[in-house]
Design an enzyme around this catalytic site. Sequence first.
Site, short mmCIF file in Angstrom:
data_model
loop_
_atom_site.label_atom_id
_atom_site.label_comp_id
_atom_site.label_asym_id
_atom_site.label_seq_id
_atom_site.Cartn_x
_atom_site.Cartn_y
_atom_site.Cartn_z
N ASN A 32 110.23 -18.88 52.69
CA ASN A 32 111.22 -18.30 51.77
C ASN A 32 111.41 -16.80 52.02
O ASN A 32 112.21 -16.16 51.35
CB ASN A 32 110.85 -18.57 50.31
CG ASN A 32 109.53 -17.95 49.90
OD1 ASN A 32 108.97 -17.14 50.64
ND2 ASN A 32 109.04 -18.30 48.73
N PHE A 73 100.86 -23.01 55.01
CA PHE A 73 100.34 -21.66 54.76
C PHE A 73 101.01 -21.01 53.56
O PHE A 73 100.59 -19.92 53.15
CB PHE A 73 100.63 -20.74 55.95
CG PHE A 73 99.98 -21.12 57.24
CD1 PHE A 73 98.68 -20.73 57.51
CD2 PHE A 73 100.67 -21.84 58.20
CE1 PHE A 73 98.08 -21.05 58.70
CE2 PHE A 73 100.07 -22.18 59.40
CZ PHE A 73 98.78 -21.79 59.66
N ALA A 75 101.79 -19.51 50.55
CA ALA A 75 101.06 -19.24 49.31
C ALA A 75 100.95 -17.74 49.10
O ALA A 75 101.06 -16.97 50.05
CB ALA A 75 99.66 -19.84 49.38
N PHE A 76 100.73 -17.37 47.83
CA PHE A 76 100.35 -15.99 47.55
C PHE A 76 98.83 -15.88 47.71
O PHE A 76 98.11 -16.83 47.39
CB PHE A 76 100.76 -15.59 46.13
CG PHE A 76 102.25 -15.51 45.93
CD1 PHE A 76 103.06 -14.86 46.85
CD2 PHE A 76 102.84 -16.09 44.82
CE1 PHE A 76 104.44 -14.78 46.67
CE2 PHE A 76 104.22 -16.02 44.62
CZ PHE A 76 105.02 -15.36 45.55
N THR A 117 90.35 -21.37 51.16
CA THR A 117 89.80 -20.01 51.21
C THR A 117 88.35 -19.96 50.77
O THR A 117 87.90 -20.77 49.94
CB THR A 117 90.64 -19.08 50.30
OG1 THR A 117 89.95 -17.84 50.15
CG2 THR A 117 90.84 -19.66 48.91
N TYR A 141 93.34 -16.72 42.21
CA TYR A 141 93.74 -17.11 43.56
C TYR A 141 92.85 -18.24 44.07
O TYR A 141 93.34 -19.29 44.52
CB TYR A 141 93.68 -15.90 44.51
CG TYR A 141 93.75 -16.28 45.96
CD1 TYR A 141 94.88 -16.92 46.45
CD2 TYR A 141 92.69 -16.05 46.82
CE1 TYR A 141 94.95 -17.32 47.78
CE2 TYR A 141 92.74 -16.44 48.15
CZ TYR A 141 93.87 -17.06 48.62
OH TYR A 141 93.92 -17.46 49.93
N ARG A 282 86.51 -3.34 42.37
CA ARG A 282 87.78 -4.01 42.14
C ARG A 282 87.48 -5.34 41.43
O ARG A 282 86.65 -6.11 41.93
CB ARG A 282 88.45 -4.26 43.50
CG ARG A 282 89.85 -4.76 43.45
CD ARG A 282 90.45 -4.88 44.84
NE ARG A 282 89.86 -5.95 45.63
CZ ARG A 282 90.29 -6.34 46.83
NH1 ARG A 282 91.29 -5.72 47.40
NH2 ARG A 282 89.70 -7.31 47.47
N ASP A 285 85.98 -9.29 42.87
CA ASP A 285 85.38 -9.26 44.21
C ASP A 285 83.96 -9.84 44.19
O ASP A 285 83.07 -9.25 43.56
CB ASP A 285 85.27 -7.82 44.74
CG ASP A 285 86.52 -7.34 45.42
OD1 ASP A 285 87.34 -8.17 45.85
OD2 ASP A 285 86.67 -6.10 45.55
N1 UFG Z 1 88.57 -2.99 49.93
C1 UFG Z 1 88.34 -1.66 49.73
N2 UFG Z 1 89.40 -0.81 49.75
C2 UFG Z 1 90.67 -1.24 49.94
C3 UFG Z 1 90.90 -2.61 50.16
C4 UFG Z 1 89.82 -3.47 50.14
O1 UFG Z 1 87.20 -1.22 49.54
O2 UFG Z 1 91.59 -0.40 49.91
C5 UFG Z 1 87.42 -3.89 49.93
C6 UFG Z 1 87.48 -4.97 48.88
O3 UFG Z 1 87.03 -4.52 47.63
C7 UFG Z 1 86.57 -6.02 49.51
C8 UFG Z 1 86.83 -5.86 51.02
O4 UFG Z 1 87.39 -4.57 51.17
O5 UFG Z 1 85.25 -5.70 49.24
C9 UFG Z 1 87.78 -6.88 51.58
O6 UFG Z 1 88.94 -6.89 50.76
P1 UFG Z 1 90.31 -7.59 51.22
O7 UFG Z 1 91.31 -7.37 50.14
O8 UFG Z 1 90.65 -7.16 52.61
O9 UFG Z 1 89.91 -9.10 51.32
P2 UFG Z 1 89.22 -10.04 50.22
O10 UFG Z 1 87.81 -10.23 50.66
O11 UFG Z 1 89.44 -9.61 48.84
O12 UFG Z 1 90.10 -11.33 50.33
C10 UFG Z 1 90.41 -11.90 51.57
C11 UFG Z 1 91.74 -12.62 51.44
C12 UFG Z 1 91.64 -13.71 50.44
C13 UFG Z 1 90.48 -14.57 50.75
C14 UFG Z 1 89.21 -13.78 50.89
C15 UFG Z 1 88.07 -14.64 51.29
O13 UFG Z 1 92.73 -11.70 51.02
O14 UFG Z 1 92.81 -14.44 50.52
O15 UFG Z 1 89.41 -12.80 51.86
O16 UFG Z 1 86.99 -13.88 51.69
F1 UFG Z 1 90.30 -15.47 49.78
#
Ligand code: UFG
Length: 330
Positions: A32, A73, A75-76, A117, A141, A282, A285
């Site tokens: 989309n 794939f 999805a949000f 995920t 999510y 955040r 997490d």
């Molecule tokens: N982080 C920071 N600063 C930022 C962005 C992220 O410190 O500006 C940290 C986050 O707090 C986390 C780590 O970097 O500790 C990774 O964060 P991401 O947002 O890159 O990834 P996530 O681990 O939150 O999530 C990703 C995908 C999800 C998936 C998940 C599974 O976005 O879809 O991995 O591990 F579910």
Amino acid sequence: MTVLVLGGAGYIGSHTVDQLVNGGYDVAVVDNLVTGHTEAVNPAARLYVGDVRDKEFMRTVFTKENVEGVVHFAAFSVVPESMQDPLKYFDNNTAGMIHLLEVMNEFGVKNIVFSSTAATYGEPKQIPIKETDPQIPTNPYGESKLAMEKIMHWSDLAYGIKFVALRYFNVAGAKPDGSIGEDHNPETHLIPIILQVAEGKRDKLQIFGDDYPTPDGTNVRDYVHVLDLADAHILALKYLAAGNESNAFNLGSATGFSNLQILDAARQATGKEIPAEMAPRRPGDPSTLIASSDKAREILGWKPNYDDVEKIIGTAWTWHETHPDGYSSK
Ligand code: UFG
């Protein structure tokens, strides 16, 4: 026979479309374009612009295309956004899956490979995480994706639609020639944000939390290269085409890197200083996510090519340097 890729204009989807086309598959894409990019889609694939939840639109696609398997794939996937707006995630991700399965059932399409995920596990009970471990998400999510897995399980029993759920850990990197890569707006993921600081597009990185129960206090994640993920989807399609049972596989590297270690690796890969500061945690997490991917290696025969996080970041850096404004860079 055609592979239909839903969300094929997105980050992981576009790399998988590219690998499928290069592997000789006939590929159609539905997207989309809410988060995807037309330019990301390999021109050999046919792109249909529309929404997976729009059943009339999806029926026209399934009527035109002779679909043998679906890779889903669309999805949000932004954890903090899902905390603020959970219904957006249950509508697009979970309800989207219901509409898709209804149309697949109408057209007798029996195979689907789907993006799940690590977020379905929540705060893990053991490291590395195995597929049989409890799935207790800590954010909407992950909950939306866990619901999709359960919907697929019951749809398999009722309608015989076979699925492979691929539970990704943290995906990173880009096609090494820099032609396609990661372009989210707004960007929320760690590695692209770090690289935007390296490019001078942001002042500094904020590291969310340094009081977690990890060796340096920052979150630990398991990074896997986007092309290795793409390969796993093709292996999963072959697994289903061979008549195997529905299954779920973790996709990771079995190695964890803290956020500070990733920052360090990015400084090495780019040769840039990359200023950073500590910031509050955040919400949503988990502290540490590391995959056991033995099952994918044994059953799918998956062999990731990238085992060095600096090299993974290096491929993302090539994309960022050649596309400082993402797909709008000319
Ligand atoms: N982080 C920071 N600063 C930022 C962005 C992220 O410190 O500006 C940290 C986050 O707090 C986390 C780590 O970097 O500790 C990774 O964060 P991401 O947002 O890159 O990834 P996530 O681990 O939150 O999530 C990703 C995908 C999800 C998936 C998940 C599974 O976005 O879809 O991995 O591990 F579910």
